[in-house]
Design a protein around this motif. Structure first.
Motif, PDB file in Angstrom:
ATOM      1  N   ARG A 176       1.276  -1.006   0.325  1.00 57.64           N
ATOM      2  CA  ARG A 176      -0.230  -0.032   0.209  1.00 57.64           C
ATOM      3  C   ARG A 176       0.575   1.132  -0.167  1.00 57.64           C
ATOM      4  N   THR A 177       2.000   1.255   1.340  1.00 56.15           N
ATOM      5  CA  THR A 177       2.522   2.595   0.859  1.00 56.15           C
ATOM      6  C   THR A 177       3.724   3.016   0.035  1.00 56.15           C
ATOM      7  N   GLY A 178       4.239   1.210  -0.584  1.00 55.23           N
ATOM      8  CA  GLY A 178       4.953   1.756  -2.079  1.00 55.23           C
ATOM      9  C   GLY A 178       3.929   2.049  -2.885  1.00 55.23           C
ATOM     10  N   MET A 179       2.709   1.728  -3.265  1.00 53.58           N
ATOM     11  CA  MET A 179       1.965   2.153  -4.272  1.00 53.58           C
ATOM     12  C   MET A 179       2.363   3.767  -4.467  1.00 53.58           C
ATOM     13  N   LEU A 180       1.939   3.991  -2.978  1.00 51.48           N
ATOM     14  CA  LEU A 180       1.250   5.231  -2.645  1.00 51.48           C
ATOM     15  C   LEU A 180       2.893   6.397  -2.451  1.00 51.48           C
ATOM     16  N   PHE A 181       3.922   6.200  -2.464  1.00 45.97           N
ATOM     17  CA  PHE A 181       5.320   6.900  -2.456  1.00 45.97           C
ATOM     18  C   PHE A 181       5.352   7.499  -3.414  1.00 45.97           C
ATOM     19  N   GLY A 214       8.275   0.546   0.783  1.00 45.81           N
ATOM     20  CA  GLY A 214       7.175   0.802   2.247  1.00 45.81           C
ATOM     21  C   GLY A 214       7.413  -1.013   3.054  1.00 45.81           C
ATOM     22  N   ARG A 215       8.226  -1.737   2.562  1.00 48.78           N
ATOM     23  CA  ARG A 215       8.519  -3.133   4.008  1.00 48.78           C
ATOM     24  C   ARG A 215       8.679  -1.887   4.496  1.00 48.78           C
TER      25      ARG A 215
END
Length: 900
Positions: A569-574, A592-593
């Motif tokens: 999720r965070t990776g996609m949003l960065f 993200g990880r």
RNA sequence: GGGAGCUUAGCUCAGUUGGUUCAGAGCAUCUCGUUUACACCGAGAGGGUCGGCGGUUCGAGCCCGUCAGUUCCCACCA
């Protein structure tokens, strides 16, 4: 040390917490007196599987909905799927084919039974997958565009629009998909530039000129040559057209030409439409197989000869090549033309060809009887809503394209020659009279009343075989999911409508978004949503769209397995600002990880601390280090830092800058909390921490997890629960979203200066090859007395100093290396050799730069025009710059003088 | 053919009304590091005449013009 895993293991906790959320019905929403916050999911194809685009899209929706839920709003995210008639029907047909069944062997009802079987078997997989991502949908509200209520909504709307005179049936040139064997709307056609062959064919002129007999008894034949990319359609030609002003062909006006191979005579007509300088200036007119030719045909009353079957093969009207596919026929006929001496030449030629959105088959313009919806009047309020920002497009650059479409909308071809979908509620009497009604009984009643045909029975009425375009059900989605069409005054629709945010891809801005706005105004008199967040397309490293056929897309579920849902999720949003494509790189989900792991380890650290419970533990801690407690100032500093970040995050959210909000959070957690705060308050090796600092830290951690929860729901729930030691019936999902407190700007500035000092000392170590383990002495000569005292302990700790000495301004030379930060002087008395010349040179360079800087400021201030035109505060700032520079120069000069 | 947008560090992008903090962030790169939360880590560093040219202004990444590159939308001359 507690037994907490050294790295964060998402697999251990994601399933557990998702089930916990479901068990506690935390995503469930029913109308109440709170402010609603509603999102309807862009319904994915019922038979689809989760792809990267869904991941991005649904993560954004989940971030928005979770944040709203924590802010105390009645958050409702409605999930569901659409029936995707062409795509699903194609899959069902393929399944039947495998079982040795042809669609044509089945009745409509039998086919639909198979379609439902398919839907139940594969339908909704995607909704299960969304749970893995953490999507907090109210699953009790799951809707499907073919379920009874939504089916009825579509029928109701069709009947209503027909009665309003907006829907008509007519013969039109439509886009025919020979693979799907159905018409598709203009919007479902993708134009692609394709290398084609422009074939020059000569048609004999008839009658031959004056039948002049030649000595050898042969007849001199005159020809006209035309250019076409579609030689296989010459059998459908109805005329040859030339421009009336074209001198080359004036002698042919009113004559006739003979179609090669089939020897049919067609007229040579004139029309201004024909461009003289393209090809030969001669145009074959084929009304059945080209839009423009159709128009010409209507104008010149030409016959329409359709030589193609629904599947794109040639029919018997073609006379030759019957049964052959259009593309095979194209090749074959070129050969035949060559053999019969009608082929003049073949040129390579690039032109645009339409492809079906759903099947990727080359679209065939085809004349057929279809149902249309008049869009012109309906579009008006929808256009206005977006232009006036009643419906706000994010980013706003899409307003332009929206306007160009809505200012001159095409009528919408809504009928599809399929079975899977809402069957058009039009009933035909034996004489062809059309009755539109919600069902046959109603149609019969209308027929009896209207035409006084009391003997009429249901068997005298046949329903239209076609179904409606899938978008004709999707466009009602924000209303129909709340039963707002069938029961226009129910509690749900009144409460949840209009919805708040719609998150979707710009590709379907016209297909879907625009039409929802149209339907919203037509059926609720109100916009269906306030904001439309348009995501980008997820692309691979080569910039290609990720797709199954290219095989360039990672499986989202594998990614979740590998990096954890929060990491993905965070990776996609960065890296995905609204409206921008997301160039996907595995580096992003790794980041993200890592972010999750960082948070996890901060948690491990804090949980590992021993807290002293003695009453004077606080004092003990102070005494231990022999210097005033610095934790207090650090806590106050982080308090302000946190508040500033919350304000920034809220500001980003208000502008739908989700990536920026995440980045602010990322830096708050990683840099400010982990790198600075925790390092500053961290007790010495095997030392306990005082309760006050510990409690403040736990409180910060609690707030940080809440702030982060919309982005990373699983890990934050786990940590939050651990911090609170598993209080029953609680969840971070419904905990308060943190609010900003006061921001002490001075404190932030002072800490920044202290950090700069620490960095300078660390750099000094680096440049002098001094181990971080060696303690160094520091002397401070500050312009402001006591400025650094509150930070002394942490400076000492983070820079590993043996002690700090304060020197008064007028004092004698202080030994050691010196440096200047914001006008204050610092000395580190390093044991051993110092390259004095190099130090002097460094400071001289700094001095030269500052002198130059002061000159430029002075120049500005002595410029009369500047002083006269610039705003007072700007001038004041320049004066301040000058003063700062002066102070710095003075300090530098003194420092340099000391070297001599 | 018509229209719109974009061009800032190796990559992806912020830069709100021209004026401290205007040249930034994250990632990547390089150097150093077996510090007792984390190598999925820590401490540092380097890197951009803001696409080119011209103009407006005391002052331009920001405003105007122009050229180049690029993306998208609409139209579809066979």
């Amino acid at each position: 040390m507690l037994m907490i895993s050294k790295t964060y293991n998402p697999k251990d906790i994601e399933g557990k917490w998702y089930q916990y959320w479901l068990d506690n019905q935390l995503f469930k929403s029913t109308p109440d007196n709170r402010e609603p916050y509603t999102i309807v999911i862009p319904p994915p194809n019922v038979t689809g599987v989760l792809h990267m685009g869904h991941m991005l899209n649904n993560t954004i929706q989940d971030v928005l909905i979770r944040k709203a839920r924590m802010e105390g709003k009645n958050a409702c995210w409605v999930p569901g799927t659409d029936h995707a008639s062409i795509a699903t029907e194609a899959k069902v047909v393929a399944m039947l084919k495998e079982r040795g069944i042809a669609k044509t062997d089945l009745t409509r009802d039998e086919f639909l039974a198979y379609a439902w079987e398919w839907t139940h078997k594969y339908g909704g997989i995607i909704l299960q997958q969304l749970r893995k991502l953490g999507a907090s949908c109210d699953w009790d509200r799951t809707r499907f565009t073919m379920e009874p209520n939504l089916y009825d909504s579509v029928i109701t709307v069709f009947v209503d629009l027909y009665n309003k005179g907006k829907i008509y049936r007519g013969v039109r040139m439509v886009n025919w998909d020979p693979q799907g064997k159905t018409a598709v709307s203009d919007e479902e056609v993708n134009m692609k530039e394709v290398q084609q062959k422009l074939v020059y064919i000569r048609y004999a002129i008839s009658p031959f000129p004056s039948f002049k007999e030649r000595s050898d008894d042969s007849v001199e034949v005159e020809y006209i040559t035309i250019a076409t990319t579609r030689p296989e359609t010459i059998m459908a030609d109805a005329a040859i057209a030339v421009n009336p002003n074209d001198e080359r062909y004036k002698h042919l006006h009113g004559r006739k030409a003979i179609i090669p191979l089939i020897n049919r005579e067609i007229p040579i007509i004139t029309d201004e439409y024909v461009t003289m300088d393209f090809g030969t200036g001669g145009l074959k007119v084929t009304p059945a197989h080209d839009r423009n030719d159709y128009e010409l045909g209507v104008k010149h009353r030409l016959p329409v000869i359709d030589i193609l079957n629904d599947d794109g093969t040639l029919n018997e009207k073609a006379q030759i090549l019957v049964g052959m596919d259009r593309f095979a026929a194209r090749k074959a006929i070129i050969k035949q033309l060559e053999e019969s001496d009608h082929l003049v030449k073949v040129e390579e030629y690039k032109s645009n060809v339409g492809y079906s959105e759903r099947t990727n088959a080359v679209i065939e313009p085809k004349l057929s009887l279809q149902w249309f919806l008049q869009m012109e009047d309906l579009a008006k309020p929808a256009l206005k809503a977006v232009m006036d920002d009643v419906v706000q497009l994010v980013p706003p650059k899409f307003k332009n394209t929206y306007r160009s479409w809505m200012e001159n909308p095409h009528d919408w071809c809504i009928s599809r020659q399929l079975w899977w979908g809402q069957q058009i509620p039009a009933f035909y009497m034996k004489d062809g009279t059309i009755i539109v009604a919600k069902d046959k009984r109603e149609a019969l009643r209308i027929a009896r009343d209207k035409y006084q045909l009391f003997a009429l029975s249901e068997t005298d009425l046949t329903q239209d075989e076609d179904v409606l375009d899938t978008w004709f059900s999707s466009w009602l989605w924000p209303i129909s999911v709340f039963d707002g069409i069938v029961k226009p005054d129910n509690a749900d629709i009144n409460y949840y409508y209009p919805t708040n945010d719609l998150v979707t891809a710009p590709e379907i801005l016209f297909f879907w978004v625009a039409r929802m706005i149209v339907a919203g105004y037509e059926y609720r008199g109100q916009e269906p949503f306030r904001n439309v967040y348009l995501t980008g397309i997820v692309r691979d490293k080569l910039g290609r769209k990720m797709s199954k056929s290219l095989g360039n897309s990672p499986d989202p579920l594998d990614l979740i397995e590998q990096f954890g849902a929060d990491g993905v999720r965070t990776g996609m949003l960065f890296s995905s600002p609204a409206g921008n494509d997301l160039p996907y790189d595995e580096k992003l989900v790794e980041q993200g990880r890592n972010f999750c792991n960082k948070l996890w380890n901060a948690f491990r650290l804090v949980k590992g601390w021993q807290v002293t419970e003695e009453a004077n533990a606080y004092k003990t801690y102070e005494t231990l280090l022999g210097i005033p407690n610095s934790s207090a100032v650090v806590i106050r500093w982080f308090e302000s830092t946190f508040s500033a970040a919350v304000l920034e995050i809220q500001d980003h959210f208000s502008k739908y800058r989700i990536s920026d909000a995440l980045m602010t959070l990322y830096k708050l957690i990683w840099d400010d909390f982990c790198s600075q705060y925790l390092e500053m308050i961290k007790p010495g090796f095997e030392q306990p921490i005082d309760a006050e600092t510990y409690n403040a830290t736990i409180d910060f951690f609690d707030r940080l997890t809440r702030l982060a929860h919309p982005f990373m729901p699983f890990i934050t729930e786990e940590i939050w629960q651990e911090l609170r030691e598993h209080t029953e019936d609680e969840s971070i999902c419904v905990a308060d979203y943190p609010k900003a407190g006061a921001v002490d700007a001075q404190l932030l500035t002072d800490m920044a200066t202290a950090l700069e000092l620490i960095t300078s000392i660390r750099n000094l170590r680096g440049s002098k090859q001094i181990s971080p383990k060696v303690e160094l002495p520091l002397a401070i000569k500050s312009q402001i007395t006591g400025r650094f005292e509150p930070f002394a302990q942490l400076i000492q700790k983070l820079a590993n100093l043996s002690g700090i000495e304060y020197v008064s301004i007028g004092a004698d030379a202080t030994p050691g290396l010196s440096f200047v930060i914001k006008g204050d002087e610092f000395y580190v008395n390093i044991v051993g050799e110092i390259d004095v010349e190099q130090e002097r040179a460094t400071q001289q360079k700094e001095l030269d730069y500052t002198l130059g800087f002061r000159d430029s400021v002075l120049k500005k201030l002595s410029n009369e025009k500047f002083v006269a035109n610039a705003k007072p505060d700007v001038i004041e700032r320049e004066r301040q710059k000058l003063a700062d520079a002066d102070a710095k120069i003075k300090t530098l000069q003194e420092a340099i003088a000391r070297f001599v």
